[in-house]
Scaffold this active site. Sequence first.
Site, PDB file in Angstrom:
ATOM      1  N   ASP A  73      19.831  -9.224  -0.155  1.00 44.29           N
ATOM      2  CA  ASP A  73      19.319  -9.692  -1.538  1.00 44.29           C
ATOM      3  C   ASP A  73      17.707  -9.729  -1.498  1.00 44.29           C
ATOM      4  O   ASP A  73      16.888  -9.022  -2.270  1.00 44.29           O
ATOM      5  CB  ASP A  73      19.830 -10.922  -2.119  1.00 44.29           C
ATOM      6  N   GLU A 126      15.771 -13.821  -8.416  1.00 46.95           N
ATOM      7  CA  GLU A 126      16.470 -14.984  -8.180  1.00 46.95           C
ATOM      8  C   GLU A 126      15.877 -15.800  -6.841  1.00 46.95           C
ATOM      9  O   GLU A 126      16.023 -16.928  -6.648  1.00 46.95           O
ATOM     10  CB  GLU A 126      18.063 -14.718  -7.936  1.00 46.95           C
ATOM     11  N   ASP A 146      18.105  -7.852 -10.320  1.00 47.33           N
ATOM     12  CA  ASP A 146      19.108  -8.542  -9.567  1.00 47.33           C
ATOM     13  C   ASP A 146      19.471  -7.579  -8.472  1.00 47.33           C
ATOM     14  O   ASP A 146      19.975  -6.610  -8.748  1.00 47.33           O
ATOM     15  CB  ASP A 146      20.487  -8.828 -10.758  1.00 47.33           C
ATOM     16  N   ILE A 193      21.857  -7.520  -6.022  1.00 49.22           N
ATOM     17  CA  ILE A 193      23.272  -7.056  -5.884  1.00 49.22           C
ATOM     18  C   ILE A 193      24.023  -8.059  -6.878  1.00 49.22           C
ATOM     19  O   ILE A 193      24.141  -9.303  -6.489  1.00 49.22           O
ATOM     20  CB  ILE A 193      23.958  -7.194  -4.457  1.00 49.22           C
ATOM     21  N   ASP A 194      24.402  -7.642  -8.088  1.00 48.99           N
ATOM     22  CA  ASP A 194      25.072  -8.669  -8.941  1.00 48.99           C
ATOM     23  C   ASP A 194      26.729  -8.577  -8.692  1.00 48.99           C
ATOM     24  O   ASP A 194      27.108  -7.294  -8.203  1.00 48.99           O
ATOM     25  CB  ASP A 194      25.130  -8.477 -10.350  1.00 48.99           C
ATOM     26  N   THR A 214      28.263 -10.623  -6.202  1.00 51.83           N
ATOM     27  CA  THR A 214      28.165 -10.825  -4.478  1.00 51.83           C
ATOM     28  C   THR A 214      29.399 -10.887  -3.853  1.00 51.83           C
ATOM     29  O   THR A 214      29.928 -10.309  -3.204  1.00 51.83           O
ATOM     30  CB  THR A 214      27.235 -11.929  -4.394  1.00 51.83           C
ATOM     31  N   ASP A 254      20.044 -10.834 -14.795  1.00 50.27           N
ATOM     32  CA  ASP A 254      21.351 -10.173 -14.999  1.00 50.27           C
ATOM     33  C   ASP A 254      21.307  -9.393 -16.291  1.00 50.27           C
ATOM     34  O   ASP A 254      22.001  -8.215 -16.373  1.00 50.27           O
ATOM     35  CB  ASP A 254      22.531 -11.218 -15.193  1.00 50.27           C
TER      36      ASP A 254
HETATM   37 MG   LIG Z   1      23.568 -11.710 -10.926  1.00 51.23          MG
END
Ligand SMILES: [Mg+2]
Length: 397
Positions: free
Chosen positions: A54, A79, A154, A156-157, A159, A303
Amino acid sequence: MAALLCSLVALSEKAANLARIIRSEKALFDLLVEEKKGEQKNKRFLQDFKTLGDVLIQEMIRHDIAQKFPSLEDNVFGEESNTFTNTLGESITVAVQPTEAQTCTLLTKVLDGNACAASLLAKAVHQEIHMPPDSRLDNLSVEVDFDSLGIWIDPIDGTAQYIKGRSEDTPADGIHEEGLKCAIILIGVFNRNNGDSLMGVVNQPFDIIDQGDRWRGRHVWGVSCGDTQVNSLPSMPANNDPSTPGISVILSRSEEEDIKTALRPITDGKVKYAGGAGYKMLCTIDYLVDAYILSKGSTFKWDTCAPHAILKSMNGGMANLAKALEIYREFVKKGSGDGSDSAGLDLREAELRYEEPDANGSKEAGQKWANAGGIVAYRSKDVLLQVLETLSNYSNL
Ligand SMILES: [Mg+2]
């Protein structure tokens, strides 16, 4: 703006490529699924290889944006923190270095000497990606002040779906409840002065498997800036076929029972479930459902920013559910009827914003940038109104 969009599309492809390499190269995949226990975990910088993936994608996007658009460098947000600390108190900052060899050296340190994994990652990070020209961008001539822009990423949403990676589920109405298809890369641009989402790229790295047994991805983009509303979507008929009553919605399996019950009258059984917030928003963009509803504050600005801009470019949007219900109830209370005559109902205040944390947000650590109050992602105002009307009957929402 067209130049920035082209760069973000190419970067989303580069990120998707990295996400696919981590799963297809054994040296990396083993790290991804490895569970570290006890001492082995403690001496490493890395609790979690997935976090490194990430961070690396986030830093790669930041680095490449800064190369082309230096004024944006300090306004790329996500994030993950790019500093890793081990139990000995040693810290290391993951950032893309001037050369592949230097990036490899840095990653080898973070990966506890695993030079093979480090060199695979460094190679992907320094790879040039060339995108075929997109004729739809030729007419895009929106001028924006780059000093006012911010970017939410983001990497990689979804996960859990990315790591579990099951992909053999049979889709119901084109929707995959779980598996690799629910892993999504999200890059959204917003206006730092007023918080509006302006532009978004949503990339699905695992879309189809080609004849060589390799995953191929896809991406969609959209721009919603002033009078300019453009996107990469094929023009499709709105799926409001009068022969099938009700709107279709997508929810998380863990959604409140009250919400599921409240939606029954307007959905006529057309309720779908899937993993990953980014994926559920993509299903809304792809015309597979009319709306995505989430009553909890479990999504974040990174997101929603990208899919929000795309939905706006389609004449839809994304609202703070609690705020929209408050405005709707106030409107009905003022004697404007049952809301069915919506003239005068202004829900713009409820649209999600991206420049500062939500005022009613949680003070808990890690929750600062949550979309407090839940969300409704919708493709038309009519759908939003139907959702608000039915949910407003439930006093605990
Ligand atoms: Mg996410």
